[in-house]
Design a protein around this motif. Sequence first.
Motif, PDB file in Angstrom:
ATOM      1  N   VAL A 693      63.399  11.363  18.449  1.00  0.00           N
ATOM      2  CA  VAL A 693      62.724  10.143  18.062  1.00  0.00           C
ATOM      3  C   VAL A 693      62.892   9.947  16.386  1.00  0.00           C
ATOM      4  CG1 VAL A 693      60.657   9.061  18.310  1.00  0.00           C
ATOM      5  CG2 VAL A 693      61.699  10.054  20.132  1.00  0.00           C
ATOM      6  N   SER A 694      62.183  11.083  15.830  1.00  0.00           N
ATOM      7  CA  SER A 694      62.085  10.800  14.397  1.00  0.00           C
ATOM      8  C   SER A 694      63.465  10.391  13.764  1.00  0.00           C
ATOM      9  CB  SER A 694      61.757  12.163  13.729  1.00  0.00           C
ATOM     10  OG  SER A 694      60.524  12.678  14.371  1.00  0.00           O
ATOM     11  N   THR A 695      64.464  10.969  14.321  1.00  0.00           N
ATOM     12  CA  THR A 695      65.801  10.757  13.589  1.00  0.00           C
ATOM     13  C   THR A 695      66.270   9.262  14.036  1.00  0.00           C
ATOM     14  OG1 THR A 695      66.528  12.930  14.422  1.00  0.00           O
ATOM     15  CG2 THR A 695      68.297  11.405  13.486  1.00  0.00           C
ATOM     16  N   PHE A 696      65.984   8.748  15.063  1.00  0.00           N
ATOM     17  CA  PHE A 696      66.205   7.558  15.569  1.00  0.00           C
ATOM     18  C   PHE A 696      65.387   6.805  14.851  1.00  0.00           C
ATOM     19  CE2 PHE A 696      64.909   3.837  18.108  1.00  0.00           C
ATOM     20  CZ  PHE A 696      65.934   3.398  18.509  1.00  0.00           C
ATOM     21  N   PHE A 697      64.319   7.168  14.381  1.00  0.00           N
ATOM     22  CA  PHE A 697      63.261   6.060  13.915  1.00  0.00           C
ATOM     23  C   PHE A 697      63.813   5.848  12.383  1.00  0.00           C
ATOM     24  CE2 PHE A 697      59.559   4.917  11.529  1.00  0.00           C
ATOM     25  CZ  PHE A 697      59.043   3.828  12.301  1.00  0.00           C
ATOM     26  N   LEU A 698      64.298   6.887  11.654  1.00  0.00           N
ATOM     27  CA  LEU A 698      64.475   6.984  10.582  1.00  0.00           C
ATOM     28  C   LEU A 698      65.903   6.121  10.236  1.00  0.00           C
ATOM     29  CD1 LEU A 698      64.519  10.522   9.091  1.00  0.00           C
ATOM     30  CD2 LEU A 698      63.521   8.379   8.066  1.00  0.00           C
ATOM     31  N   THR A 699      66.857   6.100  11.132  1.00  0.00           N
ATOM     32  CA  THR A 699      67.906   5.310  11.197  1.00  0.00           C
ATOM     33  C   THR A 699      67.427   4.093  11.359  1.00  0.00           C
ATOM     34  OG1 THR A 699      68.771   7.067  12.834  1.00  0.00           O
ATOM     35  CG2 THR A 699      70.093   5.120  12.262  1.00  0.00           C
ATOM     36  N   PHE A 700      66.445   3.513  12.084  1.00  0.00           N
ATOM     37  CA  PHE A 700      65.921   2.255  12.408  1.00  0.00           C
ATOM     38  C   PHE A 700      65.630   1.723  11.287  1.00  0.00           C
ATOM     39  CE2 PHE A 700      62.232  -0.137  13.928  1.00  0.00           C
ATOM     40  CZ  PHE A 700      62.971  -1.164  14.333  1.00  0.00           C
ATOM     41  N   ILE A 701      64.708   2.656  10.431  1.00  0.00           N
ATOM     42  CA  ILE A 701      64.088   2.119   9.311  1.00  0.00           C
ATOM     43  C   ILE A 701      65.211   1.919   8.197  1.00  0.00           C
ATOM     44  CG2 ILE A 701      62.800   3.033   7.119  1.00  0.00           C
ATOM     45  CD1 ILE A 701      60.998   2.320   9.337  1.00  0.00           C
ATOM     46  N   ILE A 702      66.439   2.484   8.172  1.00  0.00           N
ATOM     47  CA  ILE A 702      67.244   2.217   7.176  1.00  0.00           C
ATOM     48  C   ILE A 702      67.830   1.096   7.433  1.00  0.00           C
ATOM     49  CG2 ILE A 702      69.630   3.088   6.496  1.00  0.00           C
ATOM     50  CD1 ILE A 702      68.258   6.236   6.991  1.00  0.00           C
ATOM     51  N   ILE A 703      68.046   0.683   8.995  1.00  0.00           N
ATOM     52  CA  ILE A 703      68.622  -0.517   9.129  1.00  0.00           C
ATOM     53  C   ILE A 703      67.994  -1.570   8.889  1.00  0.00           C
ATOM     54  CG2 ILE A 703      69.388  -1.866  11.387  1.00  0.00           C
ATOM     55  CD1 ILE A 703      70.134   0.684  12.668  1.00  0.00           C
ATOM     56  N   ILE A 704      66.599  -1.627   9.082  1.00  0.00           N
ATOM     57  CA  ILE A 704      65.534  -2.503   8.741  1.00  0.00           C
ATOM     58  C   ILE A 704      65.772  -2.989   7.252  1.00  0.00           C
ATOM     59  CG2 ILE A 704      63.127  -3.219   8.585  1.00  0.00           C
ATOM     60  CD1 ILE A 704      64.378  -3.450  11.452  1.00  0.00           C
ATOM     61  N   LEU A 705      65.763  -1.767   6.433  1.00  0.00           N
ATOM     62  CA  LEU A 705      65.595  -1.941   4.921  1.00  0.00           C
ATOM     63  C   LEU A 705      66.928  -2.754   4.726  1.00  0.00           C
ATOM     64  CD1 LEU A 705      64.377   1.302   3.627  1.00  0.00           C
ATOM     65  CD2 LEU A 705      63.584  -0.835   3.377  1.00  0.00           C
ATOM     66  N   ALA A 706      68.257  -2.291   5.321  1.00  0.00           N
ATOM     67  CA  ALA A 706      69.488  -3.074   5.205  1.00  0.00           C
ATOM     68  C   ALA A 706      69.200  -4.619   5.365  1.00  0.00           C
ATOM     69  CB  ALA A 706      70.442  -2.293   5.661  1.00  0.00           C
ATOM     70  N   VAL A 707      68.819  -4.689   6.443  1.00  0.00           N
ATOM     71  CA  VAL A 707      68.902  -6.122   7.048  1.00  0.00           C
ATOM     72  C   VAL A 707      67.944  -7.033   5.815  1.00  0.00           C
ATOM     73  CG1 VAL A 707      67.693  -7.597   8.626  1.00  0.00           C
ATOM     74  CG2 VAL A 707      69.050  -5.774   9.447  1.00  0.00           C
ATOM     75  N   ARG A 708      66.625  -6.348   5.715  1.00  0.00           N
ATOM     76  CA  ARG A 708      65.678  -6.910   4.825  1.00  0.00           C
ATOM     77  C   ARG A 708      66.442  -7.331   3.385  1.00  0.00           C
ATOM     78  NH1 ARG A 708      60.916  -8.241   4.434  1.00  0.00           N
ATOM     79  NH2 ARG A 708      60.111  -8.483   2.529  1.00  0.00           N
ATOM     80  N   PHE A 709      67.285  -6.278   3.006  1.00  0.00           N
ATOM     81  CA  PHE A 709      68.004  -6.687   1.641  1.00  0.00           C
ATOM     82  C   PHE A 709      69.059  -7.775   1.446  1.00  0.00           C
ATOM     83  CE2 PHE A 709      66.617  -2.671  -0.575  1.00  0.00           C
ATOM     84  CZ  PHE A 709      66.585  -3.184  -1.932  1.00  0.00           C
ATOM     85  N   CYS A 710      69.678  -7.620   3.013  1.00  0.00           N
ATOM     86  CA  CYS A 710      70.453  -8.993   3.070  1.00  0.00           C
ATOM     87  C   CYS A 710      69.817 -10.043   3.050  1.00  0.00           C
ATOM     88  CB  CYS A 710      71.390  -8.624   4.206  1.00  0.00           C
ATOM     89  SG  CYS A 710      72.591  -7.008   4.167  1.00  0.00           S
ATOM     90  N   ARG A 711      68.775 -10.411   3.760  1.00  0.00           N
ATOM     91  CA  ARG A 711      68.284 -11.372   3.932  1.00  0.00           C
ATOM     92  C   ARG A 711      66.582 -11.300   3.669  1.00  0.00           C
ATOM     93  NH1 ARG A 711      69.339 -12.963  10.047  1.00  0.00           N
ATOM     94  NH2 ARG A 711      68.373 -14.670   9.482  1.00  0.00           N
ATOM     95  N   ARG A 712      66.380 -11.528   2.349  1.00  0.00           N
ATOM     96  CA  ARG A 712      65.225 -11.377   1.740  1.00  0.00           C
ATOM     97  C   ARG A 712      63.896 -12.105   2.482  1.00  0.00           C
ATOM     98  NH1 ARG A 712      63.468  -8.873  -1.906  1.00  0.00           N
ATOM     99  NH2 ARG A 712      64.607  -7.728  -3.357  1.00  0.00           N
TER     100      ARG A 712
END
Length: 800
Positions: A693-712
Amino acid sequence: MDGPAHGFITKCFVFVAIVSYHLCLGDLRYSISEETRRGFAVGKIAQDLGIDMKTLSSRKPRVDFDGSKRYCDINLKTGELVVNERIDREALCGQKQSCVIHFDFFLENPLTLHRVTLEIEDINDNAPKFRNEAIDLEIPESANKGARFSLDEAYDPDFGVNGVQSYALSNNEHFILSLQTAANRGKFPEIVLENELDREKQDRLSLILTAYDGGSPQRTGTVLVNIRVLDANDNVPVFSQTTYEVSLPENVPVETVVLTVSANDADEGPNGEVTYEFSYLSIDSENMFTINQKTGEIKVKGEIDFEESSSYELRIRAKDGAGQATSCTVLINVLDVNDNAPVIIVKSLNTPVHENLPSGSEIGIIYVQDKDSASNGDIRCSIEQRVPFKMVPSVKNHFALVTTAELDREVQAEYNISVTATDGGSPPLYSSKTFQLSVADVNDNAPIFEKQLYSAHVAENNKPGSPVLLVSAKDLDWRQNGTVVYSLLHSNVNGAPVSSFLSVNGDTGVIHAVRSFDYEQLKSFKVLVLARDNGSPPLSSNVTVNVFITDENDNTPQILYPSPDGNSFMTELVPKAAQAGSLVSKVIAVDADSGQNAWLSYHIIKASDPGLFTIGVHSGEIRTQRDLSESDRMKQNFIVSVRDNGQPSLFATCTLYLVISDNLAEVPELKDVSHDESSSKLTFYLIIALVSVSTFFLTFIIIILAVRFCRRRKPRLLFDGAVAIPSAYLPPNYAEVDGLGTLRSAYNYDAYLTTGSRTSDFKFVRSYNEGTLTADLTLKKSAVDDLEGLDAELRESFEV
Ligand SMILES: *[C@@H]1O[C@H](CO)[C@@H](O)[C@H](O)[C@H]1NC(C)=O
Ligand SMILES: *[C@@H]1O[C@H](CO)[C@@H](O)[C@H](O)[C@H]1NC(C)=O
Ligand SMILES: *[C@@H]1O[C@H](CO)[C@@H](O)[C@H](O)[C@H]1NC(C)=O
């Protein structure tokens, strides 16, 4: 036979008779003129009888008359028969042709009788004589030429030629004389009209009629013929004018003299007496005028009204006593006086008149009647009030009532229009009239809701059928055009028709809930309410009603970690060297409610070693309160209650097991605890699960951050948790529905998370669609402030 001729023959005959008598008969016959003087010797009678004078007296001659008169006697001395008395032939014999007197002549010694015939001869001793001194004749002047009028004949007692032989008439212009003979009358004079008479020129004539006899010397007799020319009513009355014309103002009082007609009749007496009368007269005129029979004065008898009759024509007859008549004409022109006020007559009026007629529409016709003429009947017509109408003059004295603006029943539904009409007289007369005009409704107003937007707040778990809100719309129109009916516009809420959520009372606008709402399923929705009037065609408007379902504290907090059912194996390992304030574990709980109702607080309500551990009231983080020491028991457990902030608040409890040890193996009890095969297996799985779960969650956070960077502008996730709870952990019903559906449901989950960091675990609800709820957050002000503070904190930390 003519008179003189007749006399001559008679004389001859007498002479012959005397001779023969003397010779043959011995009788004596003598002849003597009448009127012979006394003593005149008629004849020598003694001698004729052969008696000498001596014997004559001895024989005592005697004359014996039958009558009393002794016309003759014997002159004894001369032996002659002498006239003894006046002998008047006319007296003795009249007009007999022969006039003889017989008498006897006696002689005595011897007595002898001799019959003596004495013939009396006429002499012209009489003049012709008329019976009267004057003859009065009355001849009508109308007598025709040739008319004969007999006159008295003259009388002359003389016989024969001594009688009336001829007549003569004095000179004159009119008559000539004519002699006529009639069997019974003999000759008589006549006058014959030769030139017609005219009484009016000469009413009397005096003629002298002379009668002549045939005697010698001729005698005459005269008579005065007085002729009165009789009036023959040959003159008709003559008017001084054949036509009279007068002007008469109307309304003159009775007995006013209109005029006097006069006619003359040249005839006299009754024939010249003129009387006046109306000849032909209409009934109207008859009631209006009288005429004086004698004077011809015409007077007013009735009411002269110009408006009834502007002129009268009277035929007047002047009649004389004999009934001859002439006529004249009297024209009476009645003069108008401004005595009639105008009369306003509403000829037609469209009432009620529909509103919103274009300005300038004709809605009525008004007629003003003024019986006066000319300028007295010139009408001006106006409306005095300030109303959107005016009078437009039309054909004679007609006026059109025209609108000057568009009417609006909703502004004024009824007008009292006062029309004043004035005539052109001096002084002018006027009148006014007021009439009502109503304005009929046209469905020109749509219902209008009192608010532009309605919001209703409904506490969840409401009773089905309970009222939610009252909407109300007004329609200014009239009756059904203004009757408002409410209805819901069809739409879907959460895939179900809106009618399964709400219903509206069509008449009252009360909106009821159809079902019980669950905040946790549906936080708000909007419906469109339609207000429609009953006009034809109907007008409508709609309004949005936002229904916010408010939360009630109907969900108890749910503890996710540790597992609330005490039998699961949930043991935290606490290093012995843990210092005061070290985080050792965290209670994770969620509450499906929101706001205060989901504001969880954590309390340790029972601990095996109170004072060793504390729990963050809001974070649920369990920390050591002091440095651990060897003396502390290895196994610690305590009961944590998780309580929400609702009224009344709900709570859940869980038991937490801690082992103070550096090595799990050191924990003999753990074995006890995990001697159960299944439970050790479970721990193993749990560790694997946690790691994954922790792994998954970290991945999730990264994805979110990436999305956030792309679309401020992309919305932020509101947590920075080291611990991620998969969606599977959330209660199954804990999914907020957003009607917009633009995000995957996962993105839209609220995070009810606690993390190992310093940040708060407080949950905050924030829709991605910021507009939807901001206006009507139901949280109390303080709570909102808190939340917003947190929000800011979160963002800060996130952006750093
Ligand atoms: C018109 O007149 C009537 C009575 O004559 C009155 O009742 C009514 O109120 C008046 N209406 C207006 C609009 O003046
Ligand atoms: C309602 O309006 C219509 C026209 O839109 C009109 O014909 C009708 O007479 C009105 N009804 C009433 C009660 O005024
Ligand atoms: C609701 O009213 C608006 C204007 O106010 C209109 O544009 C819209 O069509 C109406 N909706 C319905 C469903 O009648």
